[in-house]
Design an enzyme around this catalytic site. Sequence first.
Site, PDB file in Angstrom:
ATOM      1  N   HIS A  70      -2.244  -8.257   3.408  1.00  0.00           N
ATOM      2  CA  HIS A  70      -1.326  -8.850   4.377  1.00  0.00           C
ATOM      3  C   HIS A  70      -0.611  -7.767   5.179  1.00  0.00           C
ATOM      4  CE1 HIS A  70      -1.841 -12.307   1.640  1.00  0.00           C
ATOM      5  NE2 HIS A  70      -1.734 -12.988   2.770  1.00  0.00           N
TER       6      HIS A  70
ATOM      7  N   ASP B  69      -3.983  -6.433  -1.882  1.00  0.00           N
ATOM      8  CA  ASP B  69      -3.355  -7.323  -0.905  1.00  0.00           C
ATOM      9  C   ASP B  69      -3.535  -6.762   0.501  1.00  0.00           C
ATOM     10  OD1 ASP B  69      -1.742  -9.105   0.399  1.00  0.00           O
ATOM     11  OD2 ASP B  69      -0.090  -8.969  -1.037  1.00  0.00           O
TER      12      ASP B  69
END
Lengths: 141, 450
Positions: free
Chosen positions: A16, A14
């Site tokens: 983000h 991930d």
Amino acid sequence: MEKINVVIGVIGADVHAVGNRIIDYAFSQAGFNVINLGVMVSQKEFMDAAIETNAKAIIVSSLYGHGELDCRGMGDMLKEAGLEDVLLYIGGNLVVGKSDFSEVEKLFKSMGFNRVYPPGADINQGIEDLKNDLKEKGIYA
Amino acid sequence: MPNFCLFDVGSTYTKGCIVDTDQEIILAQASDFTTSSTDISIGIEKVKQKMFKDITVHIDKTYVCSSAKGGLKMIAIGLVPDLTLKAAQLACYSAGAKVIKSYSFELNQKELDEIENSNCDILLLSGGTDGGNTSSVRHNANQLIKLKSRFPIIYAGNKSCQDEIKTQLEQVGFECILCANVMPSYGILEVDECKNKIRELFLKSIVKAKGLSQLNEVIDEIVLPTPLSVFEALKLLSKGTKNESGIGDLIAIDIGGATTDVYSMNEKLVVNEEFGYKGLQEPLEKRSVEGDLGLRYSASHVYELKTDLHSTEFDAYINEINNNPHLSSNIELDTQLASTCVDIATQRHVGRLETSYTPMGISYYQTGKDCRNVKQCIGIGGPIIYNPNARSILSQCLTKPNQKDILLPIECEFYLDKDYLISCLGLLSKQYPDVVIRILKKKLEKLNHV
């Protein structure tokens, strides 16, 4: 008094980064010493960083829906590493397709997480919870 | 500027050169078998005689670097293997030491026994970031005080408990030197102070303990452990000074009988800004030592690693080497062994690029050093410089088509330290940095395509 060390990072593949920076900022402002591992962090990196820094909490973020897979076995691993006293929090968009958050919370608690936060949770709540949980362990932040 | 006589006392050969720092030339150079098992100064005298056979020149100072008597042997202790232990090892290597044992987490009795019998020169104790874990270094200090043997201990762990650990170790007769944490915060490497402390200790006590101080009559100063001298010379050559430009990023390889050393000097750790970096930050100037890769004492291990070399002829050669490490070289087979050493040692030295297929597209992150843009590779040490296939051996440091994730150089010019100058000239790197760079630029021999 020395600041309490808290390890944060976004788990798995991930990338983000925005939430990660907000958590870093908010917990630093609240008086914690934040060790930010950034994005794409593996379970082992969380563990190694927590051992070396003697962290009292690990705060995991996951936004891309694969959190369940990424976090599988993490609670057990920390126990094996002698980190059973380290608080383990997670927040974000943890799973895809399950709308009932209480089920998600139950799932992650069964995996060894002390606190689980839904998307859009108030960061101040997390800070309050951490202070209270630490106090319960006799640690004052 | 004066004339210098410089020596490198090694485990097999004693090398020497005379440098005229005015004209910036090498007046003479020679080598001979080492006499480190008896009296080192005999070997130095022999080399001196060879050098002065044809010239008469006034010598102002004589300096020596040494890797004799096993070099500088260190033990590294850290907490997590990938973090403080790795930081401790990098500190030892960059100070020119050989890490004979490494330990992570809490020391047990078996490990303590190993330390007791290790005959190490210096122990480096680290563990925990500043303000982080203290239990492991406390435990390990408590274990170390049970030892009967004594050696200097450098403490480079969590600063929070450094004073109590120093007191505790000194109470039982250890010399304990405090220095900045090798990993003060997560992922940050801080080896410079530690490197300096190791060097000071080497000069103060190790030189004496190894019987090298008998040299004081023939020379003025034992300045550095040989690998540190090499390290300093290469660093200068790469970075340059304000008066003399360096040659930029480089990689250097030194194959010995027992070990293979790899040095890399880079301007940047992350070359491609799109890559994220993971784990411990590696130093821009890095030395690694592979204790299992070498042409004599480690030859059988190298042979085992490379099964496609196996043949009856090679089996016999390895047997011969095992029986007699001073065996003269079979060029063809030694070339294959040396190529394997370079291949594996450089792969271990450089970093990796991990590719992640995320829902947002492909992401890359880097661990360790990115040496893909390194354009210069230097071969050091007897086994490479005397081998007619030096270029092909060194070219093993280049990236292979199926291993793009290993951050090795893509293309290089190859050079040889034909006259053993790097280790000797490193001795002048503080006093005459510009001269050192200019001589090396002139004297390193470029290897052309055959």
